[in-house]
Design an enzyme around this catalytic site. Structure first.
Site, PDB file in Angstrom:
ATOM      1  N   HIS A  83       0.817  -1.221   0.000  1.00 27.05           N
ATOM      2  CA  HIS A  83       0.000   0.000   0.000  1.00 27.05           C
ATOM      3  C   HIS A  83       0.853   1.274   0.000  1.00 27.05           C
ATOM      4  O   HIS A  83       0.692   2.127  -0.883  1.00 27.05           O
ATOM      5  CB  HIS A  83      -0.964  -0.012   1.187  1.00 27.05           C
ATOM      6  CG  HIS A  83      -1.645   1.291   1.430  1.00 27.05           C
ATOM      7  ND1 HIS A  83      -2.510   1.876   0.519  1.00 27.05           N
ATOM      8  CD2 HIS A  83      -1.562   2.166   2.488  1.00 27.05           C
ATOM      9  CE1 HIS A  83      -2.934   3.039   0.996  1.00 27.05           C
ATOM     10  NE2 HIS A  83      -2.372   3.232   2.183  1.00 27.05           N
ATOM     11  N   HIS A 107       4.000   6.682   5.754  1.00 30.27           N
ATOM     12  CA  HIS A 107       2.837   7.386   6.294  1.00 30.27           C
ATOM     13  C   HIS A 107       2.010   6.578   7.289  1.00 30.27           C
ATOM     14  O   HIS A 107       1.275   7.156   8.098  1.00 30.27           O
ATOM     15  CB  HIS A 107       1.944   7.906   5.153  1.00 30.27           C
ATOM     16  CG  HIS A 107       1.089   6.879   4.501  1.00 30.27           C
ATOM     17  ND1 HIS A 107       1.510   6.130   3.424  1.00 30.27           N
ATOM     18  CD2 HIS A 107      -0.179   6.469   4.758  1.00 30.27           C
ATOM     19  CE1 HIS A 107       0.538   5.315   3.049  1.00 30.27           C
ATOM     20  NE2 HIS A 107      -0.502   5.494   3.834  1.00 30.27           N
ATOM     21  N   GLU A 111       1.234   5.066  12.982  1.00 31.02           N
ATOM     22  CA  GLU A 111      -0.114   4.645  13.357  1.00 31.02           C
ATOM     23  C   GLU A 111      -0.237   3.136  13.507  1.00 31.02           C
ATOM     24  O   GLU A 111      -0.920   2.650  14.422  1.00 31.02           O
ATOM     25  CB  GLU A 111      -1.098   5.145  12.306  1.00 31.02           C
ATOM     26  CG  GLU A 111      -2.551   4.877  12.655  1.00 31.02           C
ATOM     27  CD  GLU A 111      -3.499   5.471  11.623  1.00 31.02           C
ATOM     28  OE1 GLU A 111      -4.667   5.059  11.612  1.00 31.02           O
ATOM     29  OE2 GLU A 111      -3.070   6.324  10.837  1.00 31.02           O
ATOM     30  N   ASP A 112       0.428   2.363  12.631  1.00 27.00           N
ATOM     31  CA  ASP A 112       0.165   0.915  12.560  1.00 27.00           C
ATOM     32  C   ASP A 112       1.341   0.029  12.944  1.00 27.00           C
ATOM     33  O   ASP A 112       1.235  -1.196  12.873  1.00 27.00           O
ATOM     34  CB  ASP A 112      -0.285   0.542  11.142  1.00 27.00           C
ATOM     35  CG  ASP A 112      -1.620   1.172  10.779  1.00 27.00           C
ATOM     36  OD1 ASP A 112      -2.435   1.370  11.695  1.00 27.00           O
ATOM     37  OD2 ASP A 112      -1.837   1.484   9.590  1.00 27.00           O
ATOM     38  N   ASP A 174      -3.076   8.394  -0.764  1.00 27.64           N
ATOM     39  CA  ASP A 174      -3.445   7.301   0.140  1.00 27.64           C
ATOM     40  C   ASP A 174      -4.915   6.930  -0.046  1.00 27.64           C
ATOM     41  O   ASP A 174      -5.271   5.753  -0.187  1.00 27.64           O
ATOM     42  CB  ASP A 174      -3.174   7.758   1.578  1.00 27.64           C
ATOM     43  CG  ASP A 174      -3.718   6.788   2.613  1.00 27.64           C
ATOM     44  OD1 ASP A 174      -3.484   5.580   2.474  1.00 27.64           O
ATOM     45  OD2 ASP A 174      -4.387   7.249   3.561  1.00 27.64           O
ATOM     46  N   ASP A 294     -23.272  18.122 -23.991  1.00 27.94           N
ATOM     47  CA  ASP A 294     -21.841  18.415 -23.834  1.00 27.94           C
ATOM     48  C   ASP A 294     -21.102  17.256 -23.172  1.00 27.94           C
ATOM     49  O   ASP A 294     -20.256  17.460 -22.305  1.00 27.94           O
ATOM     50  CB  ASP A 294     -21.653  19.698 -23.024  1.00 27.94           C
ATOM     51  CG  ASP A 294     -22.378  19.645 -21.673  1.00 27.94           C
ATOM     52  OD1 ASP A 294     -23.093  18.651 -21.434  1.00 27.94           O
ATOM     53  OD2 ASP A 294     -22.219  20.584 -20.874  1.00 27.94           O
TER      54      ASP A 294
END
Length: 761
Positions: A83, A107, A111-112, A174, A294
């Site tokens: 990812h 990134h 957090e993970d 992301d 259009d």
């Protein structure tokens, strides 16, 4: 823009009508996994546009992120590290600098994984650490609703974006990769993520001018939220493209040839609109697919601005122009930095052709927005400082973040963010020619606050194109607006909040209203405190109160006064905080009624201008004052004030039976007096009860008497007491007791009136 998310009921009905024999579940063959990008692949992608890239930095970030995520996997079963790699790949397509690519790789580490901000700062530097921190969601939020948590995370993200725009670019990349792989996410989460993308991230990309990314985010969300509608639009688009394949090529060729024959080199290419754009236009205009004219547009890309206008002249002299379809965004760019000339002509085959004429630089900004600005070249400096100088879109973002972060609660912040992101724009002008961009459907109130907060707060009227108009008038493109202000109005009516469209105006109105109310309570509190000190014959001074603030647990003198005015702190507590030896005169419980009787006697005998009593000027005064709900009070009445915590003072006539309800709470009673200027008469509320004969025209006669004596009827209620008589209760507005008495005397003189009396609430 409104998008209606429908349930695919037709498709459901069609599938349910087919009987299918039960069979054993068949395992679907797994999709072949794409090869993950290698270190050298990443380095080569960056080097293709930035030969001076820091290969060592990219390699270290690649290895660090891969080790940090270790054996983690995504919902698809792919290694989690795939990812951040794909996010980095998206950003290399946007030709971003090394720090942004490294932040993309890292990134999700804070957090993970076990990684920390301090560790990333140490290995990669504080610049990259700040970017990664800005992309990390808030953890352990003790919030009631999912919307509140979403709002707080969004607030943190927007604040980080305002400091460094590269946080936004990584976040959008992301979100784009997450949307591309949304099929592996559980259905409930899938819809929530798609809605959030459509509500916030796609409009945010559009506001930053990143049209390609916005369109892909919108289409991926549309496909998830309404797969049936998406499929229908795609089928129609494919069929139309096949049918008009030769026509599109013919228009491109004719445009190119006509421009070349006039000595103007240009790159011309056709492009069809995206499914979501087509669907929303069908919904907005309530038209079918066949009625859209259009769907295909053509880009005419030339070398310079002068050539744009030359190309426009050639096109308009070659084919008939469709009236009302010309827009010049070169002379007046959009707030997201978009610049082009738009026009629509009747081209070959009698088909409408929408043209966008622009330079190469405009074309890059139209597709990539702020990402089109080159961050990696030497001499650019800080991307944030560079964009402050070069980009209206980023200036808008920083300005908007400043407004939104003043919201008092998370849900309000989320509502205003969506509001600011979604709207299309209208362009208006001040009398001096300054351009003001506003959301579509904005009114003069929004315009006034866009000029300056003080202009909005003091606005009392306006002129649109030289003509007087209401402040609630909706503005149109090109309107010249003059806002009329008055120094007498320091705060706007609170009802304006429901009229305003922009988040800035709503936030400013709410803030001004809160400030005005607080000032009223502080003014009341100051009067209560000063009167107490006068009665106790002790000296009051702000400096002395300032030293007592810690004992009152308040940060400022104004906070103390506002708390007293709201009834949260007693004036005696303020006195005791300043003078510890102060003793409050208390009334023994058995003597409460006797003490209050003395207070009533004092009020009844007190001179009208007693310096100890608090002056009452009426409903529009600078104090939070209300009048007795079931009868009011008028100048000429002897009055007393009752403090209600959080509401201010309620004024009662001394003869009001309602005062019995407060006999057990002597601390809530206040000495008050009228302070009315004869040169500025005001109306005050009173209630009368009329027993009148039940005959035609009786009510008309009563109303006529009141009107002839300059009374104003605010409310009427009627009740039949007997077949012959009706009891009519009338809420009036009168100037004073003498005025009320004159009206009562004239009503008693009427034959249809059996009895009339004043109601004392």
């Amino acid at each position: 823009m409104v998008y209606r998310r429908r349930r695919p009921t037709q498709m459901q009905a069609a599938t349910e009508s087919v009987a299918v024999a039960p069979t054993a579940p068949v395992a679907r063959p797994a999709k072949p996994r794409a090869r993950m990008m290698r270190q050298y692949d990443l380095v080569e992608r960056v080097r293709s546009y930035n030969p001076n890239t820091n290969e060592d930095l990219l390699n270290r970030a690649y290895v660090y992120a891969m080790k940090a995520h270790g054996s983690q996997t995504r919902a698809s079963g792919d290694p989690y590290f795939s990812h951040p790699l794909e996010v980095a790949a998206i950003l290399t397509d946007l030709k971003l600098d090394d720090a942004t690519i490294v932040a993309a790789l890292l990134h999700d580490t804070i957090e993970d994984t076990e990684a920390t901000r301090a560790e990333i700062d140490q290995i990669f530097g504080s610049e990259i650490g700040a970017l990664v921190e800005g992309l990390t969601k808030l953890k352990r939020l003790e919030l009631v609703s999912r919307e509140a948590k979403q709002a707080e995370n969004l607030r943190k993200l927007l604040l980080a974006i305002a400091d460094d725009v590269r946080v936004l670019l990584v976040k959008l990349a992301d979100r784009l990769h997450n949307m591309r792989t949304l099929e592996f996410v559980p259905t409930e989460s899938r819809r929530r993520i798609a809605e959030e993308t459509l509500d916030i991230y796609a409009p945010l990309a559009g506001r930053m001018g990143m049209q390609e990314m916005r369109e892909e985010l919108e289409d991926l969300s549309f496909r998830t939220l309404d797969p049936e509608a998406y499929s229908v639009v795609m089928q129609r688009l494919d069929a139309l493209a096949e049918r008009n394949r030769n026509l599109i090529g013919e228009i491109e060729a004719q445009l190119s040839n006509n421009l070349r024959h006039r000595g103007l080199g240009a790159r011309v290419y056709g492009r069809r609109k995206k499914p979501f754009s087509i669907w929303t236009k069908m919904e907005r205009k309530s038209v079918g697919f066949e009625q859209l004219s259009d769907i295909f547009g053509f880009r005419v890309v030339v070398n310079d601005v002068e050539s744009c206008y030359r190309a426009l002249g050639i096109v308009h002299t070659t084919w008939p122009v469709v009236p009302g379809r010309f827009k010049d965004y070169i002379s007046t760019p959009k707030q997201n930095d978009y610049r082009s000339i738009h026009t629509t002509v009747i081209g070959p085959g009698n088909q409408r052709a929408e043209l966008q004429i622009r330079t190469e630089a405009m074309d890059q900004i139209a597709e990539r927005g702020i990402a089109a600005h080159v961050f990696y070249k030497e001499g650019v400096g800080s991307p944030t400082e560079f964009l402050k100088r070069e980009s209206n879109a980023f200036a808008w973002l920083r300005h908007t973040v400043g407004i939104l972060t003043e919201s008092t609660n998370p849900e309000e912040f989320l509502e205003h963010t969506k509001l600011e992101l979604f709207h299309d724009q209208v362009f208006c002008f001040t009398p001096k020619g300054k351009l003001i961009a506003l959301p579509r459907h904005a009114n003069v109130i929004d315009f006034a606050y866009a000029v300056h907060t003080d202009v909005g707060n003091s606005a009392v009227g306006c002129k649109i194109n030289g003509k007087f108009a209401p402040l609630s008038s909706e503005l149109q493109n090109g309107d010249e607006v003059e806002v009329l202000t008055s120094e007498a109005q320091s705060a706007p009516p609170s009802a304006w909040e429901t009229l305003a469209v922009t988040g800035k105006a709503r936030a400013a109105i709410r803030r001004a209203t809160r400030t005005a109310v607080r000032d009223q309570y502080a003014g009341l509190g100051r009067r209560i405190v000063e009167r107490l000190f006068e009665r106790a014959k002790i000296e009051y001074a702000d400096d002395k109160l300032k030293g007592a603030l810690p004992r009152l647990a308040r940060a400022s003198i104004e906070d103390v006064m506002a708390a007293v005015g709201r009834g949260e702190i007693k004036a005696s507590h303020v006195a005791r905080a300043m003078y510890p030896d102060y003793k409050e005169e208390r009334v023994a419980r058995y003597g409460i009624k006797k003490g209050l009787a003395k207070l009533k006697e004092k009020v009844a005998s007190e001179p009208p201008r007693s310096p100890v009593a608090i002056p009452i000027r009426g409903i529009n005064s600078d104090l939070p004052v209300k009048f007795a709900p079931n009868g009011g009070a008028v100048p000429g009445d002897r009055i007393v004030g009752i403090v209600t915590p959080g509401e201010g003072i309620t004024i009662y006539p001394i003869q009001s039976p309602a005062l019995k309800d407060f006999e057990e709470e002597p601390e809530r009673w206040l000495d008050v007096r009228w302070d009315i200027e004869d040169s500025m008469p005001q109306r005050f509320p009173a209630r009368i009860k009329v027993e009148n004969v039940n005959e035609p025209g009786a009510l008309a006669q009563i109303a006529t008497v009141i009107a002839e004596h300059d009374g104003n009827i605010d409310n009427i209620s009627m009740q039949r007491r007997s077949p012959d008589f009706t009891e009519t209760t009338i809420d009036l507005e009168v100037y004073d007791l003498k005025h009320l008495s004159a009206i009562l005397a004239q009503l008693r003189a009427k034959a249809v009136v059996a009895r009339v009396e004043r109601v004392n609430g």
